[in-house]
Motif scaffolding. Structure first.
Motif, mmCIF file in Angstrom:
data_model
loop_
_atom_site.group_PDB
_atom_site.id
_atom_site.type_symbol
_atom_site.label_atom_id
_atom_site.label_comp_id
_atom_site.label_asym_id
_atom_site.label_seq_id
_atom_site.Cartn_x
_atom_site.Cartn_y
_atom_site.Cartn_z
ATOM 1 N N ILE A 4 12.179 5.579 -57.265
ATOM 2 C CA ILE A 4 12.082 4.649 -56.141
ATOM 3 C C ILE A 4 10.823 4.916 -55.331
ATOM 4 N N ASN A 5 10.461 6.184 -55.197
ATOM 5 C CA ASN A 5 9.279 6.547 -54.411
ATOM 6 C C ASN A 5 7.969 6.032 -55.000
ATOM 7 N N LYS A 6 7.999 5.600 -56.251
ATOM 8 C CA LYS A 6 6.788 5.015 -56.839
ATOM 9 C C LYS A 6 6.471 3.642 -56.259
ATOM 10 N N ARG A 7 7.457 3.027 -55.590
ATOM 11 C CA ARG A 7 7.266 1.765 -54.865
ATOM 12 C C ARG A 7 6.828 0.615 -55.771
ATOM 13 N N ASN A 8 7.252 0.684 -57.028
ATOM 14 C CA ASN A 8 6.888 -0.357 -58.001
ATOM 15 C C ASN A 8 8.146 -0.694 -58.798
ATOM 16 N N PHE A 9 8.718 -1.874 -58.533
ATOM 17 C CA PHE A 9 10.043 -2.215 -59.046
ATOM 18 C C PHE A 9 9.978 -3.336 -60.076
ATOM 19 N N LEU A 10 10.743 -3.161 -61.148
ATOM 20 C CA LEU A 10 10.948 -4.214 -62.132
ATOM 21 C C LEU A 10 12.276 -4.887 -61.794
ATOM 22 N N ALA A 18 10.528 -10.558 -53.630
ATOM 23 C CA ALA A 18 9.648 -10.985 -52.541
ATOM 24 C C ALA A 18 9.825 -10.099 -51.321
ATOM 25 N N GLY A 19 11.083 -9.758 -51.001
ATOM 26 C CA GLY A 19 11.338 -8.903 -49.857
ATOM 27 C C GLY A 19 10.690 -7.541 -49.985
ATOM 28 N N LEU A 20 10.700 -7.000 -51.188
ATOM 29 C CA LEU A 20 10.062 -5.702 -51.422
ATOM 30 C C LEU A 20 8.553 -5.774 -51.201
ATOM 31 N N GLY A 65 5.777 -3.861 -48.358
ATOM 32 C CA GLY A 65 4.739 -2.937 -48.808
ATOM 33 C C GLY A 65 4.898 -2.354 -50.186
ATOM 34 N N CYS A 66 5.915 -2.803 -50.947
ATOM 35 C CA CYS A 66 6.102 -2.319 -52.314
ATOM 36 C C CYS A 66 5.508 -3.309 -53.311
ATOM 37 N N LYS A 67 5.546 -2.951 -54.584
ATOM 38 C CA LYS A 67 5.162 -3.851 -55.663
ATOM 39 C C LYS A 67 6.418 -4.253 -56.433
ATOM 40 N N SER A 68 6.398 -5.455 -56.990
ATOM 41 C CA SER A 68 7.529 -5.880 -57.813
ATOM 42 C C SER A 68 7.052 -6.851 -58.879
ATOM 43 N N ALA A 69 7.768 -6.847 -60.004
ATOM 44 C CA ALA A 69 7.541 -7.803 -61.090
ATOM 45 C C ALA A 69 8.891 -8.382 -61.464
ATOM 46 N N LEU A 70 8.907 -9.666 -61.813
ATOM 47 C CA LEU A 70 10.154 -10.351 -62.144
ATOM 48 C C LEU A 70 10.204 -10.669 -63.628
ATOM 49 N N VAL A 71 11.379 -10.456 -64.231
ATOM 50 C CA VAL A 71 11.632 -10.840 -65.623
ATOM 51 C C VAL A 71 12.674 -11.948 -65.611
ATOM 52 N N HIS A 105 2.645 -16.792 -54.432
ATOM 53 C CA HIS A 105 2.486 -16.801 -52.970
ATOM 54 C C HIS A 105 2.984 -15.500 -52.350
ATOM 55 N N TYR A 106 4.097 -15.007 -52.836
ATOM 56 C CA TYR A 106 4.669 -13.781 -52.268
ATOM 57 C C TYR A 106 4.097 -12.515 -52.892
ATOM 58 N N GLY A 107 3.272 -12.651 -53.899
ATOM 59 C CA GLY A 107 2.669 -11.477 -54.516
ATOM 60 C C GLY A 107 3.536 -10.781 -55.530
ATOM 61 N N VAL A 108 4.516 -11.502 -56.093
ATOM 62 C CA VAL A 108 5.381 -10.939 -57.126
ATOM 63 C C VAL A 108 4.712 -11.144 -58.489
#
Length: 326
Positions: free
Chosen positions: A6-12, A49-51, A55-61, A79-82
Motif C-alpha cells: 500500500i505504501n507504494k501508492r500505486n494501485f491496480l 479517481a479518489g485515490l 495523491g496516489c496513482k491508479s490504473a483501471l482494468v 480527466h482524473y488521471g487514472v
C-alpha cells in the motif's frame, strides 16, 4: 507485506466504470427532471479517481462499449488521471453501465442499467496481460464477481496479484440486482473474502456473507482472525469497527447535512487507503476515510465530489470532529 504494498501508492483497480446522470438542480426527482448533470461513476472507477485526487496513482482494468458512452468514460478516466491502458473497448450488444440517481435523501431513487453490461466481458486474457510488478496493491469491488467471464477473470487477477506479492483489497459492495441469486452471491463473495488481505464492507454485507445480519460482526471478526489482516466493518451513522493487529478499533463519523446517500463507500475506500499509504496509524486512516465519505454525500456527483487532499484537510480542520462510537 500488506502495508509495504500500500505504501507504494500505486494501485491496480479491477472493475467497472460507468456514466452517472442526476437531475439538476439537487433535490429534483427523476420523474420531474428537465435537466441532468453528468459525471463518471462505477465503484471501481470512483475508487481509482479518489485515490488519484489524494495523491496516489491508479490504473483501471475493465471493458467499455465502443460507443459514445464508453468513449465518455475513457475521457473521464483521462480527466482524473487514472491510467487506462488496461481498459478494453468491446463491440456488439454490450453496453457501458448507466446510473440515474437523485441528489436527495428523502425518497431517494437510484436506477442502474446493467443489462448486457460491458464490464462483465472482462476476460482472463485481459487480466493476464497486466504487468503486476509495477503496482503495489490490487483493489476490486464485489460487483466484478457477479457474472462470467468477469468472475473468472477477477479470481485469476487475485491469483496473479498474489504471485506478484501484491496485497488484495476487497470492497464487498453487494448489489443484489447484479447477481443471478443470493445463494450464488453468498458463495462467491465469501470465496473472494477468504482470498483477501483487506476487506471493507457494511453491516448488511457482512451479515449477508454470514447468512444473517445479526452475525455480520462475528463474520468480520472471524475473517480478521483467519485470513485477512485488516477488516473494516462499517455501520453507517453508527461508525465502524476495524479489526487489525489483534485490535478492535471503534470509530465514529463526521456528521454533515447529506444531499444524497451515494458514493460514500467508494470515497471511504480511497481516503482510507490513501491515508495508510501515507503511513498514518490505522485509527487515523479509518477516520480520514470517514471524512471523505462525509464530503461526498454532502456534494452532488460521485467521482466529481471526491475530495483532493487540500479539501480533506480543510474539512478536518474546520469540522468539530467525529462522533463517539456508542
Amino acid at each position: 507485506m500488506i502495508l509495504e504494498g500500500i505504501n507504494k501508492r500505486n494501485f491496480l483497480v479491477v472493475g467497472r466504470v460507468g456514466m452517472d446522470l442526476s437531475p439538476d438542480p439537487a433535490g429534483t426527482s427523476i420523474q420531474d427532471a428537465s435537466n441532468m448533470a453528468v459525471g463518471m461513476g462505477g465503484s471501481s472507477a470512483n475508487i481509482a479517481a479518489g485515490l488519484v485526487k489524494l495523491g496516489c496513482k491508479s490504473a483501471l482494468v475493465t471493458s467499455v462499449s465502443d460507443d459514445a458512452v464508453g468513449w465518455y468514460c475513457e475521457g473521464q478516466l483521462d480527466h482524473y488521471g487514472v491510467d487506462r491502458r488496461y481498459v478494453k473497448r468491446i463491440s456488439g450488444e454490450y453496453r457501458t453501465s448507466l446510473a440515474v440517481y437523485e441528489t436527495r435523501v428523502d425518497n431517494h431513487q437510484s436506477v442502474i442499467y446493467r443489462n448486457n453490461a460491458a464490464d462483465f466481458q472482462m476476460t482472463v486474457e485481459d487480466v493476464e496481460a497486466v504487468d503486476y510488478s509495477q503496482f503495489g496493491a490490487l483493489i476490486t469491488a464485489g460487483t466484478v464477481f457477479a457474472a462470467e467471464p468477469s468472475r473468472s477473470a477477477a479470481f485469476r487477477a487475485f491469483e496473479l496479484a498474489r504471485e506478484a506479492g501484491l496485497p488484495i483489497i476487497f470492497d464487498v459492495d453487494y448489489r443484489p440486482y447484479s447477481w443471478p441469486s443470493a445463494q450464488v452471491a453468498e458463495e462467491v463473495l465469501s470465496r473472494a473474502g477468504a482470498m483477501s488481505d483487506v476487506i471493507v464492507g457494511n453491516d448488511e454485507e457482512f451479515g449477508f456473507m454470514a447468512g444473517d445480519i445479526s452475525r455480520g460482526l462475528g463474520k468480520a471478526r472471524a475473517l480478521a482472525n483467519s485470513s485477512a489482516a485488516i477488516v473494516v466493518y462499517k455501520m453507517g451513522p453508527e461508525g465502524a469497527v476495524t479489526f487489525a493487529n489483534q485490535q478492535e478499533i471503534r470509530t465514529g463519523i463526521f456528521p454533515v447535512t447529506a444531499l444524497k446517500p451515494t458514493g460514500a463507500g467508494d470515497s471511504f475506500m480511497a481516503g482510507f487507503l490513501a491515508a495508510l499509504a501515507e503511513g498514518r496509524e490505522m485509527r487515523d486512516a479509518v477516520l480520514r476515510g470517514s471524512a471523505c465519505a462525509s464530503l461526498v454525500v454532502a456534494r452532488p456527483g460521485c467521482a466529481p465530489a471526491m475530495p483532493v487532499t487540500a479539501e480533506l484537510e480543510d474539512f478536518l480542520s474546520s469540522h468539530p470532529g467525529p462522533t463517539e462510537f456508542l
